[in-house]
Design a protein around this motif. Structure first.
Motif, PDB file in Angstrom:
ATOM      1  N   LEU A   5      37.617  35.274  47.540  1.00 29.53           N
ATOM      2  CA  LEU A   5      37.810  34.590  46.270  1.00 29.53           C
ATOM      3  C   LEU A   5      37.381  33.124  46.311  1.00 29.53           C
ATOM      4  N   LYS A   6      37.041  32.656  47.508  1.00 27.00           N
ATOM      5  CA  LYS A   6      36.635  31.261  47.630  1.00 27.00           C
ATOM      6  C   LYS A   6      35.379  30.989  46.810  1.00 27.00           C
ATOM      7  N   SER A   7      35.344  29.852  46.187  1.00 28.48           N
ATOM      8  CA  SER A   7      34.190  29.474  45.381  1.00 28.48           C
ATOM      9  C   SER A   7      32.993  29.204  46.279  1.00 28.48           C
ATOM     10  N   LYS A   8      31.851  29.713  45.889  1.00 28.19           N
ATOM     11  CA  LYS A   8      30.630  29.477  46.663  1.00 28.19           C
ATOM     12  C   LYS A   8      30.124  28.059  46.393  1.00 28.19           C
ATOM     13  N   PRO A   9      29.385  27.489  47.351  1.00 27.97           N
ATOM     14  CA  PRO A   9      28.894  26.113  47.174  1.00 27.97           C
ATOM     15  C   PRO A   9      27.722  26.047  46.200  1.00 27.97           C
ATOM     16  N   PHE A 177       8.708  34.694  57.802  1.00 28.57           N
ATOM     17  CA  PHE A 177       9.143  34.757  56.403  1.00 28.57           C
ATOM     18  C   PHE A 177       9.766  33.434  55.954  1.00 28.57           C
ATOM     19  N   GLN A 178       9.375  32.984  54.752  1.00 27.41           N
ATOM     20  CA  GLN A 178       9.954  31.787  54.145  1.00 27.41           C
ATOM     21  C   GLN A 178      10.668  32.164  52.855  1.00 27.41           C
ATOM     22  N   LEU A 179      11.969  31.943  52.816  1.00 25.23           N
ATOM     23  CA  LEU A 179      12.790  32.218  51.641  1.00 25.23           C
ATOM     24  C   LEU A 179      12.639  31.116  50.606  1.00 25.23           C
ATOM     25  N   ASN A 180      12.483  31.492  49.335  1.00 23.71           N
ATOM     26  CA  ASN A 180      12.587  30.517  48.261  1.00 23.71           C
ATOM     27  C   ASN A 180      14.069  30.276  47.988  1.00 23.71           C
ATOM     28  N   LEU A 181      14.521  29.050  48.141  1.00 21.87           N
ATOM     29  CA  LEU A 181      15.942  28.744  48.002  1.00 21.87           C
ATOM     30  C   LEU A 181      16.502  29.148  46.637  1.00 21.87           C
ATOM     31  N   LEU A 182      15.687  29.045  45.602  1.00 21.02           N
ATOM     32  CA  LEU A 182      16.191  29.362  44.267  1.00 21.02           C
ATOM     33  C   LEU A 182      16.532  30.840  44.095  1.00 21.02           C
ATOM     34  N   ALA A 183      16.029  31.685  44.990  1.00 18.07           N
ATOM     35  CA  ALA A 183      16.404  33.102  44.937  1.00 18.07           C
ATOM     36  C   ALA A 183      17.891  33.276  45.180  1.00 18.07           C
ATOM     37  N   THR A 184      18.499  32.357  45.915  1.00 17.87           N
ATOM     38  CA  THR A 184      19.915  32.500  46.286  1.00 17.87           C
ATOM     39  C   THR A 184      20.859  32.183  45.128  1.00 17.87           C
ATOM     40  N   VAL A 185      20.339  31.568  44.066  1.00 18.96           N
ATOM     41  CA  VAL A 185      21.175  31.317  42.879  1.00 18.96           C
ATOM     42  C   VAL A 185      20.808  32.268  41.742  1.00 18.96           C
ATOM     43  N   GLN A 223      23.187  24.888  40.535  1.00 17.95           N
ATOM     44  CA  GLN A 223      23.908  26.139  40.371  1.00 17.95           C
ATOM     45  C   GLN A 223      24.567  26.556  41.689  1.00 17.95           C
ATOM     46  N   LYS A 224      25.595  27.390  41.581  1.00 15.03           N
ATOM     47  CA  LYS A 224      26.244  27.921  42.780  1.00 15.03           C
ATOM     48  C   LYS A 224      25.447  29.100  43.320  1.00 15.03           C
ATOM     49  N   ILE A 225      25.430  29.225  44.636  1.00 15.81           N
ATOM     50  CA  ILE A 225      24.700  30.345  45.219  1.00 15.81           C
ATOM     51  C   ILE A 225      25.445  31.641  44.912  1.00 15.81           C
ATOM     52  N   LYS A 226      24.683  32.729  44.818  1.00 15.69           N
ATOM     53  CA  LYS A 226      25.257  34.025  44.470  1.00 15.69           C
ATOM     54  C   LYS A 226      25.317  34.976  45.660  1.00 15.69           C
ATOM     55  N   ILE A 227      24.628  34.652  46.729  1.00 14.23           N
ATOM     56  CA  ILE A 227      24.585  35.557  47.879  1.00 14.23           C
ATOM     57  C   ILE A 227      25.809  35.355  48.769  1.00 14.23           C
ATOM     58  N   GLU A 228      26.056  36.327  49.641  1.00  9.36           N
ATOM     59  CA  GLU A 228      27.215  36.279  50.531  1.00  9.36           C
ATOM     60  C   GLU A 228      26.880  35.725  51.911  1.00  9.36           C
ATOM     61  N   SER A 229      25.617  35.822  52.312  1.00  6.28           N
ATOM     62  CA  SER A 229      25.220  35.474  53.685  1.00  6.28           C
ATOM     63  C   SER A 229      25.030  33.970  53.851  1.00  6.28           C
ATOM     64  N   ALA A 232      23.968  32.679  57.490  1.00  7.09           N
ATOM     65  CA  ALA A 232      22.546  32.927  57.772  1.00  7.09           C
ATOM     66  C   ALA A 232      21.659  31.965  56.997  1.00  7.09           C
ATOM     67  N   LEU A 233      22.055  31.684  55.749  1.00  9.49           N
ATOM     68  CA  LEU A 233      21.282  30.750  54.925  1.00  9.49           C
ATOM     69  C   LEU A 233      21.298  29.356  55.533  1.00  9.49           C
ATOM     70  N   LYS A 234      22.447  28.910  55.978  1.00  9.69           N
ATOM     71  CA  LYS A 234      22.546  27.587  56.593  1.00  9.69           C
ATOM     72  C   LYS A 234      21.686  27.502  57.854  1.00  9.69           C
ATOM     73  N   GLU A 235      21.628  28.578  58.598  1.00 11.10           N
ATOM     74  CA  GLU A 235      20.835  28.591  59.834  1.00 11.10           C
ATOM     75  C   GLU A 235      19.353  28.401  59.553  1.00 11.10           C
ATOM     76  N   ILE A 236      18.836  29.117  58.562  1.00 10.66           N
ATOM     77  CA  ILE A 236      17.392  28.986  58.322  1.00 10.66           C
ATOM     78  C   ILE A 236      17.054  27.670  57.629  1.00 10.66           C
ATOM     79  N   ILE A 237      18.010  27.095  56.893  1.00  4.07           N
ATOM     80  CA  ILE A 237      17.801  25.746  56.365  1.00  4.07           C
ATOM     81  C   ILE A 237      17.650  24.768  57.528  1.00  4.07           C
TER      82      ILE A 237
END
Length: 245
Positions: A5-9, A177-185, A223-229, A232-237
């Motif tokens: 239930l914690k709010s995502k960043p 692979f390079q993730l587009n950060l905006l995909a996470t929101v 916007q707040k991120i919508k993904i759960e991982s 993993a996201l912080k690691e690739i950043i």
């Protein structure tokens, strides 16, 4: 307790003031990114506010659409740098390119030096409609030529969504692979966010990029991120520090 239930960043809060971006379209009038130097100045100021410490501009090089040359990109970069410094915007940035993989590209990299993200790391993309017929030959040949392909936004290639094994095949073929950060929101839609989540969970991403073209992209970082991982996201950043210059 009740951690689910914690709010995502907010996405912007993950950049932490020292983020190194490797994919952006801030050079003016050269592709589908910033149209004028005024837009570039505005976007660069927004980058600074978001916590971007350095960035690489990656204009499209697609012979049949954006027929840019390394020389034109480098010249544009130098002129842009002067304009940003005149506005007291002193974020270090360097020129590279986002290469469209097609028949022209395969001939090009065998005869001309590419504009890379760093050393021999080169940003590549393909059509959102379908993969090149000779995709794996291109990936093989580019590595024979001494380059390491970094595939931009793999989560956005819809034709792979129903055949996830193709992502694993690409990785085995030596593609990063390079993730587009905006995909996470969810900026590109829920389906693309879902695929980004799956790729994150499987540890298939190597780096991230903003892929900023305009103000609307900048706004999405609020916007707040919508993904759960999140871990993993912080690691690739953090992995993007590899490209610090």
């Amino acid at each position: 307790m009740l951690s689910f239930l914690k709010s995502k960043p907010y996405l912007k809060d993950l950049l932490s003031g020292n983020f190194v971006d490797i994919h952006s379209h801030l050079l003016p009038g050269i592709d589908d990114g910033a149209k004028t130097i005024q837009e570039t100045i505005k976007l660069a100021k927004a980058f600074k506010e978001l916590g971007v410490s350095q960035f690489t501009t990656t204009p499209h090089i697609s012979h049949y659409i954006w027929n840019n040359s390394p020389e034109a990109i480098i010249t544009n970069h130098k002129e842009t740098q002067i304009s940003l410094e005149a506005e007291n915007i002193n974020i270090p940035f360097r020129p590279a390119a986002e290469y469209f993989m097609d028949d022209w590209f395969e001939n090009h990299f065998q005869n001309e030096k590419l504009l890379t993200l760093k050393d021999n790391y080169v940003l590549v993309e393909m059509s959102y409609m379908n993969a090149p017929v000779q995709l794996y030959k291109i990936l093989f040949d580019i590595q024979v030529a001494g380059y390491i392909p970094v595939l931009a936004h793999p989560e956005r290639y819809l034709f792979y969504h129903k055949n996830f094994n193709e992502y694993e095949k690409l990785k085995k073929a030596g593609c990063l692979f390079q993730l587009n950060l905006l995909a996470t929101v969810g900026y590109y839609g829920g389906e693309i966010a879902k695929i980004a989540e799956q790729l994150l969970k499987k540890g298939m991403y190597d780096f991230v990029g903003t892929d900023v073209h305009h103000d609307t992209h900048i706004a999405a970082f609020n916007q707040k991120i919508k993904i759960e991982s999140l871990h993993a996201l912080k690691e690739i950043i953090t992995n993007n520090q590899f490209f610090k210059f």
